[in-house]
Design a protein around this motif. Structure first.
Motif, PDB file in Angstrom:
ATOM      1  N   ALA A 137       0.881  -1.050   0.228  1.00 56.50           N
ATOM      2  CA  ALA A 137       0.064   0.159   0.008  1.00 56.50           C
ATOM      3  C   ALA A 137       0.812   1.103  -0.070  1.00 56.50           C
ATOM      4  O   ALA A 137       1.815   1.414   0.605  1.00 56.50           O
ATOM      5  N   ALA A 138       0.602   2.332  -0.811  1.00 55.65           N
ATOM      6  CA  ALA A 138       1.172   3.692  -0.794  1.00 55.65           C
ATOM      7  C   ALA A 138       1.171   4.217   0.495  1.00 55.65           C
ATOM      8  O   ALA A 138       0.393   4.036   1.516  1.00 55.65           O
ATOM      9  N   GLY A 139       2.139   5.134   0.536  1.00 54.78           N
ATOM     10  CA  GLY A 139       2.553   5.643   1.869  1.00 54.78           C
ATOM     11  C   GLY A 139       1.497   7.195   1.725  1.00 54.78           C
ATOM     12  O   GLY A 139       0.704   7.567   0.923  1.00 54.78           O
ATOM     13  N   SER A 140       1.813   7.921   2.986  1.00 55.49           N
ATOM     14  CA  SER A 140       0.856   9.118   2.771  1.00 55.49           C
ATOM     15  C   SER A 140       1.474  10.475   2.288  1.00 55.49           C
ATOM     16  O   SER A 140       1.172  11.240   1.718  1.00 55.49           O
ATOM     17  N   SER A 141       2.890  10.562   2.489  1.00 59.99           N
ATOM     18  CA  SER A 141       3.542  11.680   2.049  1.00 59.99           C
ATOM     19  C   SER A 141       5.243  11.531   1.988  1.00 59.99           C
ATOM     20  O   SER A 141       5.721  10.522   2.553  1.00 59.99           O
ATOM     21  N   LEU A 142       5.878  12.394   1.107  1.00 60.83           N
ATOM     22  CA  LEU A 142       7.337  12.237   1.231  1.00 60.83           C
ATOM     23  C   LEU A 142       7.823  13.725   1.265  1.00 60.83           C
ATOM     24  O   LEU A 142       7.840  14.364   0.268  1.00 60.83           O
ATOM     25  N   PRO A 143       7.936  14.106   2.437  1.00 62.72           N
ATOM     26  CA  PRO A 143       7.975  15.534   2.738  1.00 62.72           C
ATOM     27  C   PRO A 143       9.261  16.217   2.170  1.00 62.72           C
ATOM     28  O   PRO A 143       9.765  17.557   2.172  1.00 62.72           O
ATOM     29  N   SER A 144      10.394  15.129   2.098  1.00 56.00           N
ATOM     30  CA  SER A 144      11.592  15.705   1.352  1.00 56.00           C
ATOM     31  C   SER A 144      11.627  15.834   0.027  1.00 56.00           C
ATOM     32  O   SER A 144      12.648  16.346  -0.607  1.00 56.00           O
ATOM     33  N   SER A 145      10.595  15.566  -0.885  1.00 56.15           N
ATOM     34  CA  SER A 145      10.711  15.541  -2.179  1.00 56.15           C
ATOM     35  C   SER A 145      10.318  16.991  -2.519  1.00 56.15           C
ATOM     36  O   SER A 145       9.205  17.656  -2.056  1.00 56.15           O
ATOM     37  N   SER A 146      10.627  17.449  -3.750  1.00 55.72           N
ATOM     38  CA  SER A 146      10.340  18.610  -4.428  1.00 55.72           C
ATOM     39  C   SER A 146      10.607  18.362  -5.876  1.00 55.72           C
ATOM     40  O   SER A 146      11.492  17.730  -6.281  1.00 55.72           O
ATOM     41  N   PRO A 147       9.525  18.867  -6.783  1.00 53.98           N
ATOM     42  CA  PRO A 147       9.965  18.814  -8.203  1.00 53.98           C
ATOM     43  C   PRO A 147      11.232  19.401  -8.541  1.00 53.98           C
ATOM     44  O   PRO A 147      11.649  20.411  -8.011  1.00 53.98           O
ATOM     45  N   MET A 148      11.964  19.014  -9.620  1.00 55.75           N
ATOM     46  CA  MET A 148      13.267  19.559 -10.241  1.00 55.75           C
ATOM     47  C   MET A 148      13.035  20.802 -10.863  1.00 55.75           C
ATOM     48  O   MET A 148      12.020  20.968 -11.390  1.00 55.75           O
ATOM     49  N   SER A 149      13.755  21.528 -10.720  1.00 59.58           N
ATOM     50  CA  SER A 149      13.503  23.182 -11.151  1.00 59.58           C
ATOM     51  C   SER A 149      13.905  22.963 -12.527  1.00 59.58           C
ATOM     52  O   SER A 149      13.398  23.819 -13.393  1.00 59.58           O
ATOM     53  N   SER A 150      14.416  22.153 -13.315  1.00 62.70           N
ATOM     54  CA  SER A 150      14.485  22.108 -14.804  1.00 62.70           C
ATOM     55  C   SER A 150      15.037  20.652 -15.259  1.00 62.70           C
ATOM     56  O   SER A 150      15.306  19.767 -14.485  1.00 62.70           O
ATOM     57  N   TRP A 151      14.816  20.415 -16.685  1.00 58.05           N
ATOM     58  CA  TRP A 151      15.113  19.087 -17.199  1.00 58.05           C
ATOM     59  C   TRP A 151      16.426  18.862 -17.659  1.00 58.05           C
ATOM     60  O   TRP A 151      16.987  17.736 -18.175  1.00 58.05           O
ATOM     61  N   ASN A 152      17.297  20.164 -17.749  1.00 54.13           N
ATOM     62  CA  ASN A 152      18.623  20.225 -18.469  1.00 54.13           C
ATOM     63  C   ASN A 152      19.535  21.417 -17.674  1.00 54.13           C
ATOM     64  O   ASN A 152      18.702  22.226 -17.148  1.00 54.13           O
ATOM     65  N   ASN A 153      20.742  21.452 -17.735  1.00 50.61           N
ATOM     66  CA  ASN A 153      21.564  22.347 -16.971  1.00 50.61           C
ATOM     67  C   ASN A 153      20.963  22.484 -15.515  1.00 50.61           C
ATOM     68  O   ASN A 153      20.636  23.532 -14.964  1.00 50.61           O
ATOM     69  N   VAL A 154      21.006  21.390 -14.663  1.00 48.66           N
ATOM     70  CA  VAL A 154      20.482  21.305 -13.499  1.00 48.66           C
ATOM     71  C   VAL A 154      21.307  20.424 -12.390  1.00 48.66           C
ATOM     72  O   VAL A 154      21.848  19.494 -13.086  1.00 48.66           O
ATOM     73  N   ALA A 155      21.369  20.913 -11.554  1.00 47.15           N
ATOM     74  CA  ALA A 155      22.344  20.075 -10.333  1.00 47.15           C
ATOM     75  C   ALA A 155      21.365  19.147  -9.495  1.00 47.15           C
ATOM     76  O   ALA A 155      20.368  19.677  -9.011  1.00 47.15           O
ATOM     77  N   VAL A 156      21.808  18.109  -9.304  1.00 47.41           N
ATOM     78  CA  VAL A 156      20.897  16.901  -8.402  1.00 47.41           C
ATOM     79  C   VAL A 156      21.964  16.582  -7.233  1.00 47.41           C
ATOM     80  O   VAL A 156      23.002  16.452  -7.611  1.00 47.41           O
ATOM     81  N   LEU A 157      21.491  16.164  -6.265  1.00 45.01           N
ATOM     82  CA  LEU A 157      21.997  15.737  -5.086  1.00 45.01           C
ATOM     83  C   LEU A 157      21.574  14.298  -4.736  1.00 45.01           C
ATOM     84  O   LEU A 157      20.593  13.987  -4.318  1.00 45.01           O
ATOM     85  N   PRO A 158      22.654  13.317  -4.990  1.00 41.81           N
ATOM     86  CA  PRO A 158      22.212  11.891  -4.547  1.00 41.81           C
ATOM     87  C   PRO A 158      22.249  11.755  -3.028  1.00 41.81           C
ATOM     88  O   PRO A 158      22.466  12.639  -2.372  1.00 41.81           O
ATOM     89  N   PRO A 159      21.603  10.600  -2.688  1.00 38.62           N
ATOM     90  CA  PRO A 159      21.182  10.624  -1.132  1.00 38.62           C
ATOM     91  C   PRO A 159      22.432  10.365  -0.488  1.00 38.62           C
ATOM     92  O   PRO A 159      23.614   9.860  -1.082  1.00 38.62           O
ATOM     93  N   GLY A 160      22.330  10.827   0.758  1.00 39.77           N
ATOM     94  CA  GLY A 160      23.622  10.497   1.709  1.00 39.77           C
ATOM     95  C   GLY A 160      24.408  11.745   2.244  1.00 39.77           C
ATOM     96  O   GLY A 160      24.162  12.806   1.464  1.00 39.77           O
ATOM     97  N   GLU A 161      25.064  11.663   2.849  1.00 37.89           N
ATOM     98  CA  GLU A 161      26.305  12.706   3.134  1.00 37.89           C
ATOM     99  C   GLU A 161      27.542  12.400   2.757  1.00 37.89           C
ATOM    100  O   GLU A 161      27.936  11.128   2.906  1.00 37.89           O
ATOM    101  N   TYR A 162      28.468  13.406   2.461  1.00 42.56           N
ATOM    102  CA  TYR A 162      29.737  13.180   1.962  1.00 42.56           C
ATOM    103  C   TYR A 162      30.661  13.792   2.918  1.00 42.56           C
ATOM    104  O   TYR A 162      30.647  14.970   3.002  1.00 42.56           O
TER     105      TYR A 162
END
Length: 271
Positions: free
Chosen positions: A157-182
């Motif tokens: 069954a699906a969950g209720s929310s993913l508060p850490s998610s937000s739509p990407m700002s663009s489909w190209n020329n965009v920075a993405v952050l992989p999960p985890g800490e470095y």
């Protein structure tokens, strides 16, 4: 010395230089071939082949809901509808790269991805984004000949929310952050990947997802399964060497709190 003699002298000098140059190139080629013959193929490593083994949870899906994944134009995550066709994405650092070019430079081989889901809601889609040595991106083909991807459907069954998610700002020329800490010497640092697809040359179709580690299946296909644990291979047939690799994991539903995804990657020689 007459003009004719000067001309003949120049021609003679040019021919001598050309002969010396050709001889030097031949010597370099022969020497290079002998040098390559003396190297064990097992020592000619790809740019990245250490692999990784990590566990991911609902909070690691930090992008979405959205219908597309990055490309020079928005690229569908799936050409078939799943739920409302809005997906949540994470970008996982593979820490291994495939190589399909000259075996004198690197070991020819693929990236093996082992996955295992627990309590998957909806469908998960796997895609891939590679970065060549010029920082331009490559990805798997979405439509038509040579298209490949991997889909796993769960029954939780699906969950209720993913508060850490937000739509990407663009489909190209965009920075993405992989999960985890470095970790760095100064403490914890967020490490972004900058996704750039050349609008003129594209970048789709040089990376592939396949279920067999063979030359015959190097370009793979669209694979759909309900198996919650399994494996696939990421392959490369493009001209540019892949310098780094992200696995794009997308889910069609909000995941429940007890969702878990284990991923292990490694470089494997092609059969």
């Amino acid at each position: 010395m007459t003009g004719t003699d000067k001309f003949r002298r120049r021609v003679g000098i040019a021919l001598a230089v050309l002969i010396v140059f050709a001889g030097s190139m031949l010597a370099l080629q022969v020497g290079g071939e002998e040098w390559v013959k003396g190297i064990s193929p097992d020592k000619i490593t790809p740019l990245s082949d250490a692999g990784m083994k990590e566990t991911f949870y609902p909070g690691d899906f930090n992008y979405g809901p959205q219908e597309w994944r990055p490309y020079k134009t928005p690229m569908n995550i799936s050409n078939a509808p799943y739920g409302d066709n809005e997906w949540y994405l994470m970008f996982v650092k593979a820490n291994a790269t495939p190589y399909g070019g000259n075996p004198s430079f690197h070991r020819r081989g693929n990236v093996l991805v082992n996955y295992s889901f627990e309590n998957l809601a909806g469908t998960a889609a796997f895609h891939v984004i590679g970065f060549d040595v010029t920082a331009k991106c490559r990805t798997n083909q979405q439509d038509g000949y040579g298209s490949s991807s991997y889909y796993v459907t769960g029954n939780s069954a699906a969950g209720s929310s993913l508060p850490s998610s937000s739509p990407m700002s663009s489909w190209n020329n965009v920075a993405v952050l992989p999960p985890g800490e470095y970790d760095t010497d100064e403490g914890v640092e967020e490490y972004y990947y900058f996704i750039y697809f050349d609008p003129l040359s594209g970048g789709a179709g040089s990376l592939h997802i396949t279920d067999e580690n063979t030359q015959e299946r190097i370009k793979g296909g669209v694979i759909k399964t309900t198996e919650q644990s399994g494996s696939f291979y990421i392959t490369h047939t493009g001209g540019s060497i892949v310098d780094d690799l992200l696995i794009v994991v997308c889910v069609s539903e909000v995941q429940p709190e007890d969702f878990r995804l284990d991923i292990e990657t490694s470089f494997v020689r092609r059969e």
